[in-house]
Enzyme design. Structure first.
Site, PDB file in Angstrom:
ATOM      1  N   THR A  32       0.834  -1.209   0.000  1.00  0.00           N
ATOM      2  CA  THR A  32       0.000   0.000   0.000  1.00  0.00           C
ATOM      3  C   THR A  32       0.864   1.252   0.000  1.00  0.00           C
ATOM      4  O   THR A  32       0.658   2.170  -0.807  1.00  0.00           O
ATOM      5  CB  THR A  32      -0.929   0.011   1.222  1.00  0.00           C
ATOM      6  N   ASP A  87      -5.055   2.066   4.012  1.00  0.00           N
ATOM      7  CA  ASP A  87      -5.402   1.997   2.599  1.00  0.00           C
ATOM      8  C   ASP A  87      -6.249   3.195   2.182  1.00  0.00           C
ATOM      9  O   ASP A  87      -6.002   3.816   1.141  1.00  0.00           O
ATOM     10  CB  ASP A  87      -6.152   0.695   2.322  1.00  0.00           C
ATOM     11  N   ASP A  91      -5.162   6.167  -0.396  1.00  0.00           N
ATOM     12  CA  ASP A  91      -5.978   6.470  -1.576  1.00  0.00           C
ATOM     13  C   ASP A  91      -6.220   7.968  -1.702  1.00  0.00           C
ATOM     14  O   ASP A  91      -6.132   8.545  -2.783  1.00  0.00           O
ATOM     15  CB  ASP A  91      -7.323   5.748  -1.489  1.00  0.00           C
TER      16      ASP A  91
END
Length: 209
Positions: A32, A87, A91
């Site tokens: 990630t 995560d 993003d």
């Protein structure tokens, strides 16, 4: 919207890759962070310098890491709560960097109108995600919508990629489509939250069960 229809097909491809990466000793959180760092670096280095095609491929390539970390988590028996927060945070950082890089390029080229579209996309993209996160924290539902993250990313990068190939107005068309779709999605998610909040507590519990 795309997530609903594409998730099963994509998982059939990414799950074996994710399992392989786990066997190599990598962790979902490491993938990630690596994917996010690469996407941010590519967006803020290539787009402002006008390398739209290269920027498109670099950001798209590193964005695919977001599929692999989920596959790795499934291979390990499921993700962690920290991993889910990491995560989602990554993003938002990658999306913000992409639109900041494009906005920087547009201001440098004097296309202030399209730069406004990029800023609208930047703000509304964060709002769309925030509505879902805040709703879920309150025990409400805000899933779905016309333009979720996958759609925003695809449309934006198709626009920059076509522009890098010399197609005129591709960035402007892509960004204004994303902006309009994001406005609709904000409304859809707020309506979903309103419907969810209006349901009796017993009915919500039955749905969750």
């Amino acid at each position: 919207m795309l997530n609903i229809f594409a998730r099963a097909s994509v998982s059939r491809v990414t799950d074996p890759i994710g399992a392989g990466l786990v066997r190599l000793g990598l962790t979902p959180n490491a993938v990630t962070v690596l994917g996010t760092a690469g996407a941010i670096a590519g967006a803020l280095w290539l787009f402002p310098t006008g390398q739209l095609l290269a920027g498109t491929f670099v950001v798209w390539g590193f964005a695919m890491f977001d599929l692999l970390d989920g596959a790795m988590a499934r291979a390990l028996g499921g993700g962690t709560r920290y991993g889910a927060v990491l995560d989602a945070t990554c993003d938002r950082l990658a999306d913000g960097a992409l639109l900041c890089g494009i906005t920087w390029y547009l201001f440098d080229t004097g296309d202030r109108v399209t730069a406004v579209a990029a800023l609208i996309c930047l703000v509304l993209g964060q709002v769309v995600s925030y509505i879902k996160a805040r709703a879920e924290a309150s025990g409400l539902d805000a899933d779905g919508g016309l333009v979720e993250r996958a759609e925003r990313l695809i449309i934006t990068l198709v626009g920059t990629g076509l522009a890098g190939l010399g197609v005129p107005y591709a960035v402007a068309v892509g960004l204004w489509v994303v902006a309009a779709g994001s406005v609709i999605t904000v409304g859809q998610r707020l309506l979903a939250v309103r419907r969810s909040a209006a349901q009796p507590a017993g009915e919500k519990a039955h749905e969750l069960g």
